[in-house]
Design a protein around this motif. Structure first.
Motif, PDB file in Angstrom:
ATOM      1  N   GLU A  35     -46.981  53.191   2.387  1.00  0.00           N
ATOM      2  CA  GLU A  35     -46.504  54.227   1.478  1.00  0.00           C
ATOM      3  C   GLU A  35     -45.224  53.770   0.803  1.00  0.00           C
ATOM      4  OE1 GLU A  35     -44.373  57.938   3.064  1.00  0.00           O
ATOM      5  OE2 GLU A  35     -45.655  57.329   4.734  1.00  0.00           O
ATOM      6  N   GLU A  74     -58.158  57.101   2.435  1.00  0.00           N
ATOM      7  CA  GLU A  74     -57.266  58.219   2.099  1.00  0.00           C
ATOM      8  C   GLU A  74     -56.171  57.784   1.133  1.00  0.00           C
ATOM      9  OE1 GLU A  74     -54.478  61.600   4.261  1.00  0.00           O
ATOM     10  OE2 GLU A  74     -55.494  60.115   5.488  1.00  0.00           O
ATOM     11  N   GLU A  76     -52.838  59.785  -0.471  1.00  0.00           N
ATOM     12  CA  GLU A  76     -52.018  60.998  -0.535  1.00  0.00           C
ATOM     13  C   GLU A  76     -50.970  60.784  -1.619  1.00  0.00           C
ATOM     14  OE1 GLU A  76     -48.713  62.962   2.314  1.00  0.00           O
ATOM     15  OE2 GLU A  76     -50.629  62.487   3.284  1.00  0.00           O
ATOM     16  N   GLU A  77     -50.979  61.647  -2.598  1.00  0.00           N
ATOM     17  CA  GLU A  77     -50.097  61.516  -3.751  1.00  0.00           C
ATOM     18  C   GLU A  77     -49.197  62.747  -3.803  1.00  0.00           C
ATOM     19  OE1 GLU A  77     -50.879  60.141  -8.329  1.00  0.00           O
ATOM     20  OE2 GLU A  77     -52.353  61.428  -7.382  1.00  0.00           O
ATOM     21  N   THR A  78     -47.889  62.540  -3.698  1.00  0.00           N
ATOM     22  CA  THR A  78     -46.935  63.642  -3.696  1.00  0.00           C
ATOM     23  C   THR A  78     -45.920  63.436  -4.819  1.00  0.00           C
ATOM     24  OG1 THR A  78     -47.153  63.764  -1.289  1.00  0.00           O
ATOM     25  CG2 THR A  78     -45.301  64.944  -2.287  1.00  0.00           C
ATOM     26  N   LYS A  91     -49.235  57.370  -0.491  1.00  0.00           N
ATOM     27  CA  LYS A  91     -49.533  56.936   0.865  1.00  0.00           C
ATOM     28  C   LYS A  91     -51.019  56.601   0.901  1.00  0.00           C
ATOM     29  CE  LYS A  91     -49.376  58.422   5.670  1.00  0.00           C
ATOM     30  NZ  LYS A  91     -49.091  59.529   6.587  1.00  0.00           N
TER      31      LYS A  91
END
Length: 99
Positions: A35, A74, A76-78, A91
């Motif tokens: 990440e 997976e 994960e995009e924030t 991530k």
């Protein structure tokens, strides 16, 4: 496991129950994660995603995964709202079969 449990009328225990967890460990896949914060205003999303995916693959290979079996599982995009340049924390997780 005890031979009796209050309220249980019958307990069935496999002959090989002592090694059942080893079977799960044997069939499990090897993973790699990475990440980092990326700034989409400087580099497009598609290009930004390639970097952490490559680094996660390297982690999985170092952990013992076969490179030709590694798959992305997976992302994960924030978005970081407080950052002025459209920054996003990516991530990534990959998995592959054990060597």
């Amino acid at each position: 496991m005890p031979n009796t449990i209050r309220g249980v009328s019958n307990i069935v225990q496999s002959e090989y129950s002592g090694v059942a967890n080893a079977i799960g460990a044997f069939i499990a896949q090897i993973s790699g994660q990475y990440e980092q914060i990326y700034i989409y205003s400087r580099e497009p999303c598609e290009d930004s995603l390639k970097d952490p995916q490559d680094k996660a693959m390297k982690q999985a290979i170092l952990a013992g995964a076969l490179s030709e079996t590694i798959q992305l599982v997976e992302v994960e995009e924030t978005a970081l709202a407080y950052h002025p340049e459209n920054a996003t924390r990516l991530k990534v997780e990959v998995v592959g079969k054990m060597k």
